[in-house]
Design a protein around this motif. Structure first.
Motif, mmCIF file in Angstrom:
data_model
loop_
_atom_site.group_PDB
_atom_site.id
_atom_site.type_symbol
_atom_site.label_atom_id
_atom_site.label_comp_id
_atom_site.label_asym_id
_atom_site.label_seq_id
_atom_site.Cartn_x
_atom_site.Cartn_y
_atom_site.Cartn_z
ATOM 1 N N PRO A 103 58.577 -44.940 53.919
ATOM 2 C CA PRO A 103 58.322 -43.982 52.837
ATOM 3 C C PRO A 103 56.911 -44.148 52.295
ATOM 4 O O PRO A 103 56.343 -45.244 52.309
ATOM 5 N N ASP A 104 56.353 -43.047 51.807
ATOM 6 C CA ASP A 104 54.961 -43.076 51.343
ATOM 7 C C ASP A 104 54.741 -41.926 50.369
ATOM 8 O O ASP A 104 55.594 -41.038 50.216
ATOM 9 N N PHE A 105 53.595 -41.928 49.724
ATOM 10 C CA PHE A 105 53.197 -40.828 48.850
ATOM 11 C C PHE A 105 52.952 -39.575 49.695
ATOM 12 O O PHE A 105 52.469 -39.658 50.830
ATOM 13 N N ARG A 106 53.272 -38.413 49.158
ATOM 14 C CA ARG A 106 53.172 -37.152 49.892
ATOM 15 C C ARG A 106 51.739 -36.628 49.888
ATOM 16 O O ARG A 106 51.093 -36.568 48.838
ATOM 17 N N ALA A 107 51.291 -36.223 51.065
ATOM 18 C CA ALA A 107 49.948 -35.632 51.159
ATOM 19 C C ALA A 107 49.907 -34.245 50.550
ATOM 20 O O ALA A 107 48.892 -33.846 49.964
ATOM 21 N N ASP A 108 51.018 -33.496 50.656
ATOM 22 C CA ASP A 108 51.007 -32.105 50.202
ATOM 23 C C ASP A 108 51.070 -31.975 48.690
ATOM 24 O O ASP A 108 50.942 -30.864 48.160
ATOM 25 N N THR A 109 51.276 -33.067 47.978
ATOM 26 C CA THR A 109 51.350 -32.989 46.509
ATOM 27 C C THR A 109 50.259 -33.826 45.850
ATOM 28 O O THR A 109 50.359 -34.144 44.658
ATOM 29 N N GLN A 110 49.239 -34.145 46.571
ATOM 30 C CA GLN A 110 48.149 -34.960 46.026
ATOM 31 C C GLN A 110 47.529 -34.318 44.786
ATOM 32 O O GLN A 110 47.175 -35.007 43.821
ATOM 33 N N ALA A 111 47.420 -32.999 44.792
ATOM 34 C CA ALA A 111 46.813 -32.308 43.649
ATOM 35 C C ALA A 111 47.627 -32.509 42.377
ATOM 36 O O ALA A 111 47.054 -32.595 41.276
ATOM 37 N N ILE A 112 48.938 -32.582 42.494
ATOM 38 C CA ILE A 112 49.779 -32.832 41.315
ATOM 39 C C ILE A 112 49.509 -34.232 40.782
ATOM 40 O O ILE A 112 49.353 -34.434 39.576
ATOM 41 N N ARG A 113 49.455 -35.214 41.693
ATOM 42 C CA ARG A 113 49.233 -36.596 41.256
ATOM 43 C C ARG A 113 47.860 -36.767 40.615
ATOM 44 O O ARG A 113 47.699 -37.552 39.674
ATOM 45 N N GLU A 114 46.893 -36.050 41.097
ATOM 46 C CA GLU A 114 45.525 -36.221 40.593
ATOM 47 C C GLU A 114 45.178 -35.256 39.463
ATOM 48 O O GLU A 114 44.131 -35.392 38.829
ATOM 49 N N GLY A 115 46.057 -34.289 39.192
ATOM 50 C CA GLY A 115 45.777 -33.279 38.180
ATOM 51 C C GLY A 115 45.844 -33.815 36.762
ATOM 52 O O GLY A 115 46.434 -34.857 36.484
ATOM 53 N N ASP A 116 45.250 -33.061 35.847
ATOM 54 C CA ASP A 116 45.198 -33.429 34.431
ATOM 55 C C ASP A 116 46.209 -32.568 33.682
ATOM 56 O O ASP A 116 45.893 -31.455 33.251
ATOM 57 N N TRP A 117 47.392 -33.052 33.521
ATOM 58 C CA TRP A 117 48.449 -32.307 32.838
ATOM 59 C C TRP A 117 49.368 -33.291 32.122
ATOM 60 O O TRP A 117 49.407 -34.475 32.461
ATOM 61 N N THR A 118 50.121 -32.791 31.152
ATOM 62 C CA THR A 118 51.104 -33.609 30.447
ATOM 63 C C THR A 118 52.392 -32.813 30.287
ATOM 64 O O THR A 118 52.414 -31.597 30.453
ATOM 65 N N VAL A 119 53.450 -33.531 29.949
ATOM 66 C CA VAL A 119 54.739 -32.876 29.752
ATOM 67 C C VAL A 119 54.775 -32.271 28.350
ATOM 68 O O VAL A 119 53.921 -32.541 27.506
ATOM 69 N N ALA A 120 55.775 -31.430 28.106
ATOM 70 C CA ALA A 120 55.935 -30.782 26.801
ATOM 71 C C ALA A 120 56.207 -31.824 25.711
ATOM 72 O O ALA A 120 56.658 -32.940 26.004
ATOM 73 N N PRO A 121 55.945 -31.490 24.457
ATOM 74 C CA PRO A 121 56.201 -32.436 23.362
ATOM 75 C C PRO A 121 57.651 -32.914 23.347
ATOM 76 O O PRO A 121 58.576 -32.178 23.686
ATOM 77 N N ILE A 122 57.827 -34.170 22.932
ATOM 78 C CA ILE A 122 59.144 -34.794 22.901
ATOM 79 C C ILE A 122 59.817 -34.497 21.566
ATOM 80 O O ILE A 122 59.191 -34.604 20.503
ATOM 81 N N PRO A 123 61.105 -34.128 21.556
ATOM 82 C CA PRO A 123 61.799 -33.851 20.290
ATOM 83 C C PRO A 123 61.821 -35.069 19.373
ATOM 84 O O PRO A 123 61.862 -36.216 19.839
ATOM 85 N N ALA A 124 61.804 -34.810 18.084
ATOM 86 C CA ALA A 124 61.786 -35.894 17.096
ATOM 87 C C ALA A 124 62.971 -36.830 17.272
ATOM 88 O O ALA A 124 62.851 -38.043 17.078
ATOM 89 N N ALA A 125 64.130 -36.280 17.644
ATOM 90 C CA ALA A 125 65.338 -37.092 17.781
ATOM 91 C C ALA A 125 65.222 -38.130 18.886
ATOM 92 O O ALA A 125 65.994 -39.094 18.926
ATOM 93 N N LEU A 126 64.268 -37.946 19.811
ATOM 94 C CA LEU A 126 64.120 -38.856 20.949
ATOM 95 C C LEU A 126 62.817 -39.636 20.923
ATOM 96 O O LEU A 126 62.464 -40.284 21.910
ATOM 97 N N GLU A 127 62.098 -39.623 19.813
ATOM 98 C CA GLU A 127 60.807 -40.308 19.760
ATOM 99 C C GLU A 127 60.945 -41.823 19.743
ATOM 100 O O GLU A 127 60.018 -42.533 20.128
ATOM 101 N N ASP A 128 62.087 -42.330 19.299
ATOM 102 C CA ASP A 128 62.329 -43.776 19.274
ATOM 103 C C ASP A 128 63.623 -44.051 20.038
ATOM 104 O O ASP A 128 64.712 -43.746 19.590
ATOM 105 N N ARG A 129 63.456 -44.626 21.234
ATOM 106 C CA ARG A 129 64.612 -44.902 22.099
ATOM 107 C C ARG A 129 64.631 -46.385 22.482
ATOM 108 O O ARG A 129 65.025 -46.745 23.591
#
Length: 531
Positions: A65-91
């Motif tokens: 198994p190895d890192f995928r060549a076809d998704t390199q742009a996703i791994r190297e891209g500058d993006w973040t996930v949506a904001p986390i709900p307040a109820a889940l900020e401390d887990r």
């Protein structure tokens, strides 16, 4: 409208079980909702499971198994996930367990920040267990959950319960009791769909939400299917897009090479990733089942400080924090030892050391399996993580390449380790066939993942030939058969969970262990024998 037993609707959806007592869960509207989810997801689900099978064929042939060549742009891209709900900020501490009524109350009252209600590895998915779980969780959401013990003690949920997160079954598990146009529906869709249908609106009204843990994913495409299923469910239920939130368990070896991609596929609703360490070890064993150079030693020697597991957990932290998602630590399987103070102190010291390693590495929280471990883990995280989480800790120092992530693990195979694997696999399988999904064995809480480690190790050790114990005695099937017979006899003569199904479990375990190919999951053939 009364729901008849045996068959609920002639077409398109049929129920092949007694539904008495579950009429308000299996309503015609809820079943129609499940049928829509099935028709949407089933073709792709089957394609994804076939892709898993094809990948394993490649691994068996020597591909790594190895890192995928076809998704390199996703791994190297500058993006973040949506904001986390307040109820889940401390887990910082989460407790997990099956969807049994008393367990749910104790977990919600445990002082943990989150309770992961588990329809998967700590539950045996009999139809009654799964539907009882839906009833219990509906009552918990509605504030009416209580349980009276046989001796008369009444259990109720306190005023500040843990946040509820639900884990449905994995994509690979069917629900044979419900079919759509003759096809079994995926267990994942039953667990997810019924919970969402009955509770999503009520949770959102409480400033909570329909929150889910997604298990056993191997690829970004499997995460994308969950994203689309959740979007469809939101549309059907009249919820805003992104209302449903997900945490993904990274518990398969292929998935560790696609963590960025999995987060990206779920970026509008993902909250974090979790180190599902026990399933991850099982997946390492399964992925490399034909690779003699990657056999693992006794389970007790495969700890989170060995190189491939240390790299896995630290890469997860780095990946999550780069994308604005939480990096959750793994399960502490220890349970309190009531009749031996010294042994209990040693067990708790192991928990403290494990949780200290996690918080110092940068994890945002951790898992325990028993309410008594909540204050133990909480004290460590409170002391070392004064903030709600550690998203600010980027771990740019982590360099986890392909070879480190799959590095062989040194160690030994001992007679005691072999015998323990036979005992754990047998006792867990027998208890599972009786309807119990988590079982205390030798002061550890065993679930399907740890039983899978035991089963897979036995198969590997026995099928690679010429392996010996530390005393140079050969490891062979005759030894396995003798150990299995011995433990079966002991279990039959005991009052332990699983005693009534010991013979059935031994027969199944023998068949799987003698087979020329390692079976993908113990729970698939076992499900056919589950009442």
């Amino acid at each position: 409208m009364a729901v008849p037993s045996e068959k609920l609707v002639s077409r398109p959806i049929e129920i092949h079980a007694d539904t008495t007592g579950y009429e308000d869960v299996l309503t015609p509207e809820a079943l129609a909702f499940l049928a829509r989810l099935h028709r949407f997801a089933e073709p792709r689900r089957r394609q994804l499971l076939e892709a898993r099978r094809q990948r394993q064929v490649c691994y068996d042939a020597g591909v790594l198994p190895d890192f995928r060549a076809d998704t390199q742009a996703i791994r190297e891209g500058d993006w973040t996930v949506a904001p986390i709900p307040a109820a889940l900020e401390d887990r910082r501490v989460e407790i997990t367990g099956p969807v049994e009524r008393k367990m749910i109350i104790n977990a919600l009252n445990s002082g943990a920040k989150v309770f992961m209600a588990d329809f998967e590895d700590s539950s045996a998915p009999s139809f009654a267990n799964q539907l009882d779980g839906q009833v219990n969780l509906r009552d918990a959401v509605n504030g009416t959950l209580e349980y009276r013990a046989p001796e008369g003690k009444l259990y109720r949920v306190g005023p500040h319960p843990a946040v509820l997160v639900v884990r449905p079954r994995g994509w690979h598990l069917p629900e044979r009791h419900i079919t759509v146009y003759g096809e079994p529906i995926a267990g994942a869709l039953v667990d997810f769909g019924l919970f969402a249908y009955h509770n999503a609106r009520a949770l959102l009204a409480q400033d909570r939400g329909p929150y889910f843990y997604l298990p056993k994913l191997e690829a970004m495409e499997e995460a994308a299917l969950w994203d689309e299923v959740m979007a469809l469910a939101e549309d059907e239920l009249g919820l805003a897009y992104g209302s449903m939130k997900a945490t993904v368990l990274i518990e398969t070896l292929p998935a560790v090479f696609q963590m960025h991609e999995i987060l990206h596929a779920l970026r509008e609703r993902v909250v974090g990733l979790n180190c599902g360490r026990w399933d991850y070890i099982f997946s390492y064993l399964k992925t490399f089942r034909r690779h003699r150079d990657r056999l693992l030693p006794d389970r007790g020697q495969v700890v989170m400080t060995v190189p491939f597991l240390k790299a896995y957990s630290e890469l997860l932290i780095q990946t999550c924090h780069r994308r604005g998602a939480f990096a959750m630590g793994g399960m502490a399987a220890q349970i309190p030892i009531k009749n031996d103070e010294d042994a209990n102190d040693q067990a708790m010291d192991k928990v403290r050391a494990d949780k200290l390693r996690e918080v110092q590495a940068g994890h945002d929280g951790t898992w325990v399996a028993h309410p008594a471990l909540v204050p133990v883990a909480m004290e460590i995280f409170d002391r070392h993580m004064p903030t709600p989480n550690q998203l600010q800790l980027k771990r740019d120092d982590v360099k986890a390449d392909r070879d480190t992530l799959i590095a062989p693990c040194g160690g030994t195979i001992t007679r005691a380790g072999f015998d323990n694997n036979v005992e754990v696999a047998l006792r867990y399988t027998a208890a599972w066939l009786e309807g119990l999904g988590c079982v205390p064995i030798h002061n550890l809480m065993e679930d399907a993942a740890t039983a899978e480690i035991a089963r897979s190790q036995l198969w590997q050790w026995l099928h690679h030939g010429d392996l010996v114990f530390t005393d140079h005695a050969p490891i062979d099937l005759a030894l396995f058969d003798h150990a299995l017979a011995t433990h079966t006899h002991r279990l039959q003569g005991s009052t332990l969970p699983g005693a009534r199904r010991a013979t059935d479990a031994a027969r199944l375990l023998a068949e799987l262990t003698h087979a020329d190919e390692l079976g993908s999951f113990l729970t698939l053939p076992a499900y056919e024998q589950l009442a």
